[in-house]
Design a protein around this motif. Structure first.
Motif, mmCIF file in Angstrom:
data_model
loop_
_atom_site.group_PDB
_atom_site.id
_atom_site.type_symbol
_atom_site.label_atom_id
_atom_site.label_comp_id
_atom_site.label_asym_id
_atom_site.label_seq_id
_atom_site.Cartn_x
_atom_site.Cartn_y
_atom_site.Cartn_z
ATOM 1 N N ARG A 85 2.449 -23.218 35.606
ATOM 2 C CA ARG A 85 2.115 -23.648 36.959
ATOM 3 C C ARG A 85 0.749 -23.062 37.295
ATOM 4 N NH1 ARG A 85 6.134 -21.095 39.809
ATOM 5 N NH2 ARG A 85 7.481 -22.902 39.558
ATOM 6 N N GLU A 87 -1.525 -21.656 40.212
ATOM 7 C CA GLU A 87 -1.492 -21.167 41.579
ATOM 8 C C GLU A 87 -2.856 -20.620 41.949
ATOM 9 O OE1 GLU A 87 1.575 -18.230 41.834
ATOM 10 O OE2 GLU A 87 3.187 -19.688 41.549
ATOM 11 N N GLU A 88 -3.101 -20.548 43.248
ATOM 12 C CA GLU A 88 -4.359 -19.986 43.718
ATOM 13 C C GLU A 88 -4.078 -18.584 44.248
ATOM 14 O OE1 GLU A 88 -7.801 -21.349 46.782
ATOM 15 O OE2 GLU A 88 -6.958 -22.860 45.443
ATOM 16 N N GLN A 89 -4.719 -17.592 43.635
ATOM 17 C CA GLN A 89 -4.567 -16.207 44.060
ATOM 18 C C GLN A 89 -5.951 -15.612 44.273
ATOM 19 O OE1 GLN A 89 -2.248 -14.260 41.032
ATOM 20 N NE2 GLN A 89 -0.393 -15.405 41.523
ATOM 21 N N LYS A 93 -8.048 -19.966 40.731
ATOM 22 C CA LYS A 93 -6.908 -20.649 40.120
ATOM 23 C C LYS A 93 -6.414 -19.811 38.948
ATOM 24 C CE LYS A 93 -8.076 -25.343 41.406
ATOM 25 N NZ LYS A 93 -8.352 -26.700 40.924
ATOM 26 N N ARG A 95 -3.181 -19.343 35.967
ATOM 27 C CA ARG A 95 -2.015 -19.940 35.311
ATOM 28 C C ARG A 95 -0.851 -18.948 35.364
ATOM 29 N NH1 ARG A 95 -3.203 -21.431 29.581
ATOM 30 N NH2 ARG A 95 -4.219 -19.427 29.584
ATOM 31 N N LYS A 103 1.664 -13.740 35.301
ATOM 32 C CA LYS A 103 0.354 -14.358 35.125
ATOM 33 C C LYS A 103 0.058 -14.473 33.627
ATOM 34 C CE LYS A 103 -2.794 -12.082 37.410
ATOM 35 N NZ LYS A 103 -3.932 -11.681 38.246
#
Length: 106
Positions: A85, A87-89, A93, A95, A103
């Protein structure tokens, strides 16, 4: 273009074919063909006749590309196959393994 789910250097698990269940590191990604080359997996053999460049001839063994759908990223926690997936952290971006939430990117 969207962020790639499988990248060079990822540890992957083979899901189908003669090497099913084996794990290896992605050596190359061929996005136009939808294929990946995994080190030590899907070894192909070519019989070579003697030539001036190779006077001995013999067998050439090399890692052949395999369809990207036949591999899955190995979960960093337990090494089992997982989906990825994005995600933005912290505005970037990243994975993330769907199975464990770990992560994948450093």
């Amino acid at each position: 273009m969207a962020t790639a789910k499988i990248k060079k250097g990822d540890n992957v698990v083979v899901l189908a074919g003669k090497d099913k269940g084996k794990t290896g590191e992605v050596a190359r990604v061929l996005p136009k063909d939808g294929k990946v080359v995994v080190s030590g997996i899907n070894i192909a053999v070519r019989h070579r006749k003697p030539s001036q460049a190779n006077p001995q001839g013999g067998l050439d063994r090399f890692e052949a590309p395999m369809n990207i759908s036949n591999v899955a990223v190995a979960d960093p926690k337990d090494g089992k196959p997982t989906r990825v997936r994005i995600e933005e952290q912290d505005g970037k971006k990243v994975r993330v393994a769907v199975k464990s939430g770990e992560k994948i990117d450093g």
